[in-house]
Write an enzyme that holds these catalytic residues in place. Sequence first.
Site, PDB file in Angstrom:
ATOM      1  CB  SER A  64      -0.913   0.026   1.238  1.00 13.14           C
ATOM      2  OG  SER A  64      -1.707  -1.130   1.309  1.00 13.14           O
ATOM      3  CB  ALA A 153      -3.290  -0.225  -2.280  1.00 18.92           C
ATOM      4  CE  LYS A 154      -6.829  -2.125   6.145  1.00 18.41           C
ATOM      5  NZ  LYS A 154      -8.241  -1.812   6.066  1.00 18.41           N
ATOM      6  CG  LEU A 155      -4.625   3.379  -1.304  1.00 17.70           C
ATOM      7  CD1 LEU A 155      -4.724   4.159  -2.617  1.00 17.70           C
ATOM      8  CD2 LEU A 155      -3.172   3.148  -0.924  1.00 17.70           C
ATOM      9  CE1 TYR A 159     -11.449   0.908   4.744  1.00 19.23           C
ATOM     10  CE2 TYR A 159      -9.438   1.761   3.762  1.00 19.23           C
ATOM     11  CZ  TYR A 159     -10.214   0.698   4.172  1.00 19.23           C
ATOM     12  OH  TYR A 159      -9.756  -0.584   3.988  1.00 19.23           O
TER      13      TYR A 159
END
Length: 301
Positions: A64, A153-155, A159
């Site tokens: 990420s 990817a945990k961007l 959120y």
Amino acid sequence: MGITTSKFVWMNGKFVKWQDAKVHMLTHALHYGSAIYEGVHAYKTDEGTALFRLNEHIDRFFYSANALSMSIKFTKSQLISSVKKLIKMNKIGDGYVRPLAYYGYGNVGVFPKDIPTDIALIAIPWGYYYTKDLRIRTSSFIRHSDKSSVYGAKLSGNYANSILAMHEVRKKGYDEALMLDENGYVAEGPAENIFLVKNGNLITPNSRSALPGITRDSIIRISKGMGIKSYEKNVTLQEVKNADELFFCGTATEVAPIISVDDKIIGNGKAGEITSKIKGKFYDVVRGKDRKYRKWLTFVD
Ligand code: PMP
């Protein structure tokens, strides 16, 4: 859920007191969501605290960070040993670890030119994310596609999309949102993956708008070991509503049965039999009671 504080936070290589873990108002990530993060679950086991699939979470952390062109000035093994140390210093049994990398203090432009990447590890004692079975509702907001964000990817910026969906459904009295992708197929929840049970098999969306979650992968492997077949496919909302059983899964959520979708009752309106079996097995695995999956546990001592 209210937050339970802990004693120390790790920031850029140093352990600082909880109350001193602060950032400046001009932190780039506060303005533009230019951060990446992970969530790692810590479990109390007979042999002390263990972190579930920590290596995979740290791998995704670097993936990420790379997606946002961040440079992490620590190695994977340095971060892993700092997480272990933090858990010990905070005396955490059941808990949650939040590794975070963010563009810090610099200028006010969107492009993070000459802005340092700061890193923090936060670890808190933690119980359950959901203690009841879920009534969910489809959101009118679609999940980011791999054309509007980076797949896998945990961007943090992604959120805002989850928050919009959650506000929308919570205002209407539902517990959680279900999000579709740009093609109208089911993607995932705002922070969890979804599984359907149909005719004894598990089905999960193959949507490129869903995060390929680590819990999702664990469920696929655990259920295989239980003799339950699973497959990935394009999943329609109609299929979700006509599933025999449904559940969400994720690091925080663990395995959370879903009992209705847009007011359509799923099964008999209670957690399904297969879901409950998988949930039970999942807890055995994370608490170190099934030796076959011990490789997934990182013990802190
Ligand atoms: N989808 C989203 C959008 C999430 O934020 C999460 C939580 N990380 C998941 C799925 C589940 O992923 P994991 O099992 O790796 O926690």
